[in-house]
Design a protein around this motif. Structure first.
Motif, PDB file in Angstrom:
ATOM      1  N   LYS A 321      24.559 -28.079  13.504  1.00 43.59           N
ATOM      2  CA  LYS A 321      23.129 -28.144  13.724  1.00 43.59           C
ATOM      3  C   LYS A 321      23.030 -28.771  15.139  1.00 43.59           C
ATOM      4  O   LYS A 321      22.104 -28.489  16.065  1.00 43.59           O
ATOM      5  N   LYS A 322      23.848 -28.751  15.720  1.00 47.58           N
ATOM      6  CA  LYS A 322      23.313 -29.049  16.956  1.00 47.58           C
ATOM      7  C   LYS A 322      23.897 -28.108  18.750  1.00 47.58           C
ATOM      8  O   LYS A 322      23.488 -28.144  19.178  1.00 47.58           O
ATOM      9  N   LYS A 323      24.658 -26.297  17.410  1.00 53.82           N
ATOM     10  CA  LYS A 323      24.371 -25.830  18.869  1.00 53.82           C
ATOM     11  C   LYS A 323      22.810 -25.099  18.718  1.00 53.82           C
ATOM     12  O   LYS A 323      23.207 -24.231  19.143  1.00 53.82           O
ATOM     13  N   PHE A 324      21.907 -25.645  17.667  1.00 50.17           N
ATOM     14  CA  PHE A 324      21.480 -24.424  17.652  1.00 50.17           C
ATOM     15  C   PHE A 324      19.746 -25.634  18.007  1.00 50.17           C
ATOM     16  O   PHE A 324      19.926 -26.608  17.220  1.00 50.17           O
ATOM     17  N   GLU A 330      14.392 -22.176  13.919  1.00 50.96           N
ATOM     18  CA  GLU A 330      14.041 -21.705  12.983  1.00 50.96           C
ATOM     19  C   GLU A 330      14.595 -20.379  12.057  1.00 50.96           C
ATOM     20  O   GLU A 330      14.250 -20.185  11.229  1.00 50.96           O
ATOM     21  N   PHE A 331      15.138 -19.523  12.628  1.00 45.32           N
ATOM     22  CA  PHE A 331      15.635 -17.924  12.424  1.00 45.32           C
ATOM     23  C   PHE A 331      16.909 -18.008  11.118  1.00 45.32           C
ATOM     24  O   PHE A 331      16.424 -17.736  10.245  1.00 45.32           O
ATOM     25  N   ILE A 332      18.043 -19.048  11.616  1.00 46.40           N
ATOM     26  CA  ILE A 332      18.928 -19.346  10.476  1.00 46.40           C
ATOM     27  C   ILE A 332      18.263 -20.050   9.669  1.00 46.40           C
ATOM     28  O   ILE A 332      18.504 -19.720   7.924  1.00 46.40           O
ATOM     29  N   SER A 333      17.416 -21.489   9.497  1.00 45.75           N
ATOM     30  CA  SER A 333      16.254 -21.988   8.123  1.00 45.75           C
ATOM     31  C   SER A 333      15.843 -20.595   7.443  1.00 45.75           C
ATOM     32  O   SER A 333      15.571 -20.824   6.539  1.00 45.75           O
TER      33      SER A 333
END
Length: 489
Positions: A321-324, A330-333
């Protein structure tokens, strides 16, 4: 009362349907081919979705490869995948970054190629005729008013008026007097109608059924025959099967009238449909019912359907999660949740379809064993209550779905119909009653056809309680004429 503005608080309940519920209902509604295209589209749009490959299935079942070596290969594979996918994913999220080409491409639905229709067939023939430009212009106006059945939809007078409006408008554009424009006459139009009606297929360009049949008889060289005279001079009586009246009028035997009517019945009432550009409709059954060891088993015909799983590479990236942050997070989730939901929804669709079809097979076992006459009445509500689902859900499952059975490929709606009671208290399907009526009519004496009341009496002897008006309704639905119209001399 003084007018003014004021504020107030209010509590109320509203029922809002989750958008995913709409999507789930759409998945239930989709036939197999539509679902297949939909899943392919989802695979392109959602990076967290992946296809289950045959190698993945073998790995799930287990292999004889040493465990340590297999684990080492899997770790190396995941590592390679992670490096490749992370680069693609991060490049896509960076401001000003560029997504890989395979993510930019649009998805195109395969479409059928264009086919030739009746208009193309007629224009090909017109170009082979020795017509001047003026005649070709009039011919094109006629062909544009012929429907796919082959009939001329527009009166000749309106065709003349329409093309003359074009001629006058053209004259005005060239600063000519519209009253002096070379307009078409009705005589020219009638001559062109004769030319169009001489084209193939015979009967094309007719303005009504009577003219269509006369054109076909004339093309066959039967202009002086009894069938041509009957169509020309007593078409209404011919349609009403008034053989005796026609016999007295023309002084010929009723049997000759009957034979002439049989020849007329062989003609094509819609000659244009021979060249209609109809689309090809392919049926792929969504379900298969097979009899194995005296038991009926239900299978889903989804071998060609993409099997979905979550992409391991993207899951590993999503865990860091540190990279995003912001839009990337929001896109990944969103995509991860959508992928999980899609996999669950497909499985729910599978289970629902199997539940519905298994109950249908249990309920209609006599049909599979003995035939359509033993089909039992069945309603959507009955199925919904047994499998503990809403009636609308069952309706979506059965809509536009087909099942391959030992008795042929049938729509699921085939198994649903109203019922009638029998003398012994059992119910019988309306579809089974129709089949009995059809067989009774096929086996009747053509000189003494069965009346609706006679059919009622025969069915009552077989234990079926049915009203005469119900027999008449079912007969109309089957396309069977009344006894008077079926009688032959």
């Amino acid at each position: 009362m003084k007018a003014g503005l004021n504020q107030s608080t209010q509590l109320k309940q509203e029922l809002k349907i989750n958008p995913r519920l709409y999507q789930a209902m759409d998945l239930l509604y989709m036939p197999l081919l539509d679902l297949q295209q939909h899943l392919k589209q989802e695979l392109l749009n959602n990076p967290f979705l992946d296809m289950v490959e045959p190698d993945d299935e073998d790995e799930e079942e287990g292999t004889e490869e040493p465990a340590a070596e297999q684990e080492q290969q899997e770790e190396q594979k995941e590592k390679d995948d992670e490096i490749d996918w992370e680069e693609i994913l991060l490049d896509g999220f960076d401001t000003g970054g560029r997504r890989e080409e395979h993510e930019e491409k649009e998805y195109y639905e395969p479409v059928t190629v264009d086919t030739r229709d009746l208009g193309d067939h007629l224009r090909d023939q017109i170009t082979l005729l020795d017509l001047n430009p003026r005649q070709l212009m009039l011919a094109d106006e006629f062909l544009g008013n012929i429907n796919e059945d082959g009939y001329l939809d527009c009166p000749v007078e309106e065709i003349v008026a329409s093309i003359n409006d074009v001629v006058r408008a053209s004259a005005e554009e060239r600063d000519l007097d519209p009253d002096e424009a070379p307009v078409f006459t009705e005589a020219e139009a009638n001559e062109m109608l004769r030319i169009v009606q001489s084209l193939d297929p015979p009967g094309v360009g007719a303005r009504n059924l009577r003219e269509c049949l006369m054109l076909q008889l004339r093309d066959a060289g039967l202009e002086h025959s009894v069938p041509y005279r009957l169509v020309r001079d007593c078409f209404d009586e011919l349609i009403a099967h008034r053989w005796s009246e026609i016999s007295k009028r023309f002084g010929i035997a009723p049997s000759d009238v009957q034979r002439a009517a049989d020849e007329i019945a062989k003609l094509d009432p819609k000659p244009g449909l021979l060249y209609s550009a109809g689309t090809d409709n392919y049926i792929i059954p969504d379900l298969i019912v097979d009899k194995i060891d005296q038991r009926y088993h239900v299978f889903l015909n989804d071998a060609n359907l993409p099997r979905l799983k979550l992409s391991k590479a993207y899951q590993e990236i999503a865990r860091d999660k540190k990279k995003f942050d912001g839009e990337s997070k929001e896109f990944i989730s969103s995509k991860l949740n959508s992928a999980n939901w899609m996999i669950q929804a497909i499985e729910q669709r599978r289970q629902t379809m199997l539940k519905v079809m298994n109950y249908i097979v249990d309920r209609q076992r006599d049909f599979f064993e003995k035939g359509v006459q033993f089909l039992k009445p069945l309603t959507l509500r009955e199925v919904a209550e047994v499998i503990n689902m809403h009636e609308s859900t069952v309706s979506r499952v059965t809509n536009e779905k087909f099942v391959q059975t030992p008795r042929g490929v049938l729509p699921l709606k085939f198994f649903f119909s109203s019922g009638l009671s029998t003398t012994d208290g059992e119910d019988v399907s309306a579809r089974g009653i129709k089949d009995q009526i059809q067989k009774l009519v096929q086996g009747e004496d053509s000189k003494n056809p069965l009346t609706d009341q006679a059919i009622v009496n025969i069915l009552k002897k077989g234990g079926v309680n049915i009203a005469r008006r119900t027999v008449a309704k079912y007969r109309d639905q089957l396309g069977v004429l009344s006894a008077r119209m079926r009688k032959r001399v």
